[in-house]
Design a protein around this motif. Structure first.
Motif, short mmCIF file in Angstrom:
data_model
loop_
_atom_site.label_atom_id
_atom_site.label_comp_id
_atom_site.label_asym_id
_atom_site.label_seq_id
_atom_site.Cartn_x
_atom_site.Cartn_y
_atom_site.Cartn_z
N GLU A 1 2.41 4.59 -25.79
CA GLU A 1 1.01 4.19 -25.71
C GLU A 1 0.30 4.52 -27.03
OE1 GLU A 1 -2.40 4.17 -22.38
OE2 GLU A 1 -1.91 6.20 -23.06
N SER B 1 1.48 1.74 -15.75
CA SER B 1 0.73 3.00 -15.76
C SER B 1 0.86 3.75 -17.09
CB SER B 1 1.18 3.90 -14.61
OG SER B 1 2.58 4.03 -14.61
N LYS B 2 1.91 3.46 -17.85
CA LYS B 2 2.13 4.08 -19.16
C LYS B 2 1.00 3.69 -20.15
CE LYS B 2 5.86 3.71 -22.64
NZ LYS B 2 7.18 3.12 -22.90
N TYR C 1 -2.43 2.73 -19.26
CA TYR C 1 -3.79 2.67 -18.68
C TYR C 1 -4.87 2.93 -19.72
CZ TYR C 1 -2.11 2.53 -13.78
OH TYR C 1 -1.54 2.18 -12.58
N GLU D 1 5.53 -3.03 -7.08
CA GLU D 1 4.70 -1.86 -7.42
C GLU D 1 4.11 -1.99 -8.83
OE1 GLU D 1 2.52 1.33 -7.34
OE2 GLU D 1 3.53 0.54 -5.56
N TYR D 2 4.87 -2.56 -9.76
CA TYR D 2 4.39 -2.75 -11.13
C TYR D 2 3.23 -3.76 -11.16
CZ TYR D 2 8.32 -0.30 -13.45
OH TYR D 2 9.21 0.64 -13.91
N GLU E 1 0.18 -1.89 -10.05
CA GLU E 1 -0.30 -1.06 -11.17
C GLU E 1 -1.04 -1.91 -12.20
OE1 GLU E 1 2.52 1.43 -13.17
OE2 GLU E 1 3.15 2.45 -11.33
N ASP F 1 -4.48 -3.15 -10.46
CA ASP F 1 -5.42 -2.07 -10.11
C ASP F 1 -5.64 -1.07 -11.25
OD1 ASP F 1 -6.03 -2.99 -7.61
OD2 ASP F 1 -4.56 -1.75 -6.56
N GLY F 2 -4.58 -0.75 -11.97
CA GLY F 2 -4.66 0.26 -13.03
C GLY F 2 -5.04 -0.31 -14.38
#
Length: 334
Positions: free
Chosen positions: A143, A175-176, A178, A202-203, A206, A209-210
């Motif tokens: 990131e 999520s890595k 965000y 699930e990804y 993420e 939503d994330g």
């Protein structure tokens, strides 16, 4: 049907400019820039364009990109793609580019974007093709590296519409990233991301939503989660689906099993795109033709897909309406 597809006005929303690198141009630039590539001929390069998974493809994709050195190289690469757009009646395109693929090897951000921009200007003047730029962060890098790219992009913010997230999906969840997506939004960039191509549903959760993205690149695996499908429909989010890419990277083993028609039947706003056309055996029209034949899509289906490509583009509302009307007019006459 082929003729109908050929002349159908359409937009492409999922195209990596580095993935439109034809073997002939790669070979020519390698010689011009005196860069060693592990292939003795154009035929050898073409032979290497056969993959068993996403990682196989990425290995050659990054090797190929190593011959792009000067502004002129990026201009020629982008102009070659726009020539295909002109031939295929793509009137609007949203082009992804990977600055880190180039800055990591010492090529200036400015060199990359100026070459691409020259081609964008020329295509607009010559053929009236509109285009927007999507700057993609590479998810296999940190990131912190994405933040550096965001910083480098700021002087060119007026040329870039959105940020995206691509490269190796498995093991690199949204999520890595965000924090860098939140920072990108503050700079005014629209947020997009690849999710659910090889990675799980699930990804996709993420990413929506994330990362708070407005459009999902690929998204095939959303179909494994009914709640996710319902959420995507509720939020009116489109999927940028890439049929020949899915086939070549073994996301599906046969186009007859491709989920595109299922997506449409469930009420998901899908679009058809070519992803990395030089590597996956076809530009946009070839994707349309292949998926139409495999799933026996009707003209009505094709019209829906073309209208979705404009409706879920990042253009302003007036432009979207104008272009969707263009599709309706074409469909009435054909």
């Amino acid at each position: 049907m082929k003729n109908f597809i050929q002349k159908l006005p359409k937009a492409e929303l999922h195209l990596h400019i580095e993935g439109s690198f034809e073997p002939e141009l790669m070979f020519a630039l390698a010689q011009r820039n005196k860069i060693e590539i592990p292939y003795k001929s154009i035929e050898e390069v073409k032979e290497a364009y056969k993959f068993s998974c996403l990682q196989d493809f990425l290995n050659i994709y990054y090797a190929g990109a190593s011959v792009l050195i000067n502004e002129q190289d990026f201009y020629e690469l982008t102009m070659a793609y726009f020539t295909h757009c002109h031939e295929e009646n793509i009137v609007h395109t949203e082009i992804m580019f990977d600055p880190q693929t180039h800055t990591e090897r010492g090529i200036a951000f400015e060199t990359v974007i100026n070459g691409i921009q020259r081609a964008r200007n020329e295509a607009h003047e010559k053929w009236n093709i509109s285009s927007l730029l999507i700057m993609s962060y590479l998810r296999h890098l940190s990131e912190e590296a994405a933040f550096e790219t965001l910083k480098q992009s700021l002087p060119y913010k007026h040329l870039i519409k959105a940020v995206g997230l691509d490269s190796s999906e498995n093991g690199n969840p949204p999520s890595k990233f965000y924090n860098v997506f939140e920072a990108s939004a503050k700079e005014g960039y629209v947020l997009l991301a690849h999710a659910g191509e090889e990675g799980p549903a699930e990804y996709v959760w993420e990413a929506i939503d994330g990362l708070k993205i407005v459009r999902i690149d690929h998204g095939n695996n959303c179909l494994t989660d009914d709640k996710l499908v319902a959420e995507i429909i509720k939020r009116d989010m489109a999927l940028t689906v890439c049929p020949l890419s899915n086939l070549e990277l073994k996301v599906v083993t046969d186009l007859k099993q491709h989920p595109l028609k299922t997506m449409l039947n469930k009420g998901i706003k899908a679009t058809v795109n070519s992803d990395d056309p030089a590597y996956f055996g076809g530009y946009l029209n070839q994707n349309f033709i292949a998926i139409q034949e495999a799933l026996n899509l009707s003209k009505e289906d094709l019209v829906v897909l073309a209208k979705n490509s404009f409706q879920y583009s990042l253009l302003d509302e007036n432009s979207k309406t104008e272009l969707m009307n263009l599709v309706d007019e074409y469909a009435l006459k054909n």
